[in-house]
Design a protein around this motif. Sequence first.
Motif, short mmCIF file in Angstrom:
data_model
loop_
_atom_site.label_atom_id
_atom_site.label_comp_id
_atom_site.label_asym_id
_atom_site.label_seq_id
_atom_site.Cartn_x
_atom_site.Cartn_y
_atom_site.Cartn_z
N GLY A 1 0.76 -1.15 0.11
CA GLY A 1 -0.09 -0.13 0.19
C GLY A 1 0.81 1.13 -0.10
N ALA A 2 2.08 1.01 -0.63
CA ALA A 2 2.82 2.46 -0.70
C ALA A 2 2.85 3.06 -1.98
N ARG A 3 3.16 4.47 -2.08
CA ARG A 3 3.52 5.04 -3.30
C ARG A 3 4.79 4.72 -3.79
N VAL A 4 4.79 4.93 -5.26
CA VAL A 4 5.95 4.81 -6.06
C VAL A 4 6.11 6.19 -6.59
N SER A 5 7.43 6.67 -6.45
CA SER A 5 7.79 8.23 -7.36
C SER A 5 8.83 7.62 -8.09
N ARG A 6 9.16 8.32 -9.45
CA ARG A 6 10.51 8.10 -10.08
C ARG A 6 10.96 9.30 -10.74
N GLU A 7 12.30 9.22 -10.53
CA GLU A 7 12.97 10.36 -11.31
C GLU A 7 14.46 9.77 -11.82
N VAL A 8 14.88 10.38 -12.84
CA VAL A 8 16.20 10.16 -13.13
C VAL A 8 17.31 10.60 -11.90
N LEU A 9 18.10 9.50 -11.54
CA LEU A 9 18.97 9.87 -10.52
C LEU A 9 20.24 10.28 -11.17
N PHE A 10 20.64 9.20 -12.12
CA PHE A 10 22.23 9.46 -12.65
C PHE A 10 21.77 9.30 -14.30
N PRO A 11 21.73 10.42 -14.84
CA PRO A 11 21.58 10.41 -16.38
C PRO A 11 22.86 9.83 -17.09
N ALA A 12 22.69 9.05 -18.01
CA ALA A 12 23.68 8.39 -18.81
C ALA A 12 24.96 9.02 -19.22
N ASP A 13 25.01 10.40 -19.27
CA ASP A 13 26.15 11.04 -19.43
C ASP A 13 27.05 11.17 -18.22
N LEU A 14 26.57 10.90 -17.25
CA LEU A 14 27.60 10.86 -16.07
C LEU A 14 28.53 9.72 -15.80
N PHE A 15 27.82 8.36 -16.63
CA PHE A 15 28.74 7.22 -16.54
C PHE A 15 29.89 7.37 -17.46
N PRO A 16 31.11 6.90 -17.22
CA PRO A 16 32.38 6.88 -18.09
C PRO A 16 32.16 5.88 -19.09
N GLY A 17 32.60 6.16 -20.35
CA GLY A 17 32.68 5.30 -21.39
C GLY A 17 31.33 5.36 -22.33
N GLY A 18 30.32 6.30 -21.89
CA GLY A 18 29.21 6.41 -22.61
C GLY A 18 28.26 5.03 -22.84
N SER A 19 28.56 3.96 -22.32
CA SER A 19 27.72 2.70 -22.89
C SER A 19 26.71 2.57 -21.57
N HIS A 20 26.39 3.18 -20.59
CA HIS A 20 25.59 3.02 -19.53
C HIS A 20 24.24 3.63 -19.81
N ASP A 21 23.00 3.15 -19.56
CA ASP A 21 21.76 3.90 -19.38
C ASP A 21 21.66 4.56 -18.05
N PRO A 22 20.60 5.41 -18.19
CA PRO A 22 20.60 6.34 -17.16
C PRO A 22 19.74 5.49 -16.00
N GLU A 23 20.29 5.65 -14.81
CA GLU A 23 19.62 4.94 -13.46
C GLU A 23 18.46 5.86 -13.07
N VAL A 24 17.30 5.08 -13.26
CA VAL A 24 16.20 5.83 -12.63
C VAL A 24 15.74 5.46 -11.08
N LEU A 25 15.60 6.52 -10.29
CA LEU A 25 15.45 6.28 -8.92
C LEU A 25 13.89 6.04 -8.69
N TYR A 26 13.55 4.79 -7.90
CA TYR A 26 12.29 4.64 -7.24
C TYR A 26 12.21 4.70 -6.05
N ARG A 27 11.40 5.57 -5.43
CA ARG A 27 11.34 5.66 -4.02
C ARG A 27 9.89 5.27 -3.78
N ILE A 28 9.89 4.39 -2.69
CA ILE A 28 8.73 3.81 -2.30
C ILE A 28 8.48 4.17 -0.95
N GLY A 29 7.23 4.42 -0.48
CA GLY A 29 6.92 4.70 0.87
C GLY A 29 5.41 5.33 0.85
N PRO A 30 4.92 5.54 2.01
CA PRO A 30 5.61 5.14 3.40
C PRO A 30 5.69 3.83 3.71
#
Length: 172
Positions: A136-165
Motif C-alpha cells: 500500500g505504498a506510493r512509488v515515485s520515479r526520477e532520473v538519479l544518474f543520467p547516462a552522460d555521468l557514466f564513463p565510457g558512454g555505454s551505461h543507461d540512465p539509472e532511474v530512482l524508484y522511491r517507495i513509501g511510506p
Amino acid sequence: MTAAPADLLIESPATSDGAALWRIAKESKTLDLNSSYSYLLWCRDFAGTSVVARGADGEPVGFVTGYLRPGRPRTLLVWQVAVDAAHRGCGIAARLLDGLAGRLVAERGITELETTITPGNTASERLFTSFAERHGARVSREVLFPADLFPGGSHDPEVLYRIGPLTESTAL
C-alpha cells in the motif's frame, strides 16, 4: 509463476556466501557486476541490511543487498537483487524483498525503500511496483544518474524508484 519452495531459508548473508553472490550476479547478465572482493565485504559489512535465500542444500539461490542511507537512516537503498537462473519465476525475489523490508521496518524503523532501475528492465520494474502495491505504498520515479555521468558512454540512465511510506503492516 511457480511458488517459491517451502523449504527456502531466508537469512542474513555470511562472508562465506560472497563468492556465490558474485556468481549469481555475474550469471544474471543484467546486473552491473562488482568485484568478488566487494561481495565479500558486502556480506560482512552490510549483512544486517541484506538477505540471502538458501535452497535445500544450504547454498544461496538468490539475494538482496542493501544499506541504510547515511543521510536518511530510515531509507533502505536496495543495491542489487538476483536469483539463480534455475530458481527464477518462483517468487523468490519478492519473498526476499518482503522479508528484508519487513525485518528492517520492525528492527530499524525504516519508512522508505529506494532502488535504481535502468529503463527497459521490466523484471525489476515489476518486482518493485508489485512490492509497493502489496504494501500500500506510493512509488515515485526520477532520473538519479543520467547516462552522460557514466564513463565510457555505454551505461543507461539509472532511474530512482522511491517507495513509501512503509508501515508496521510491512513487518507482518
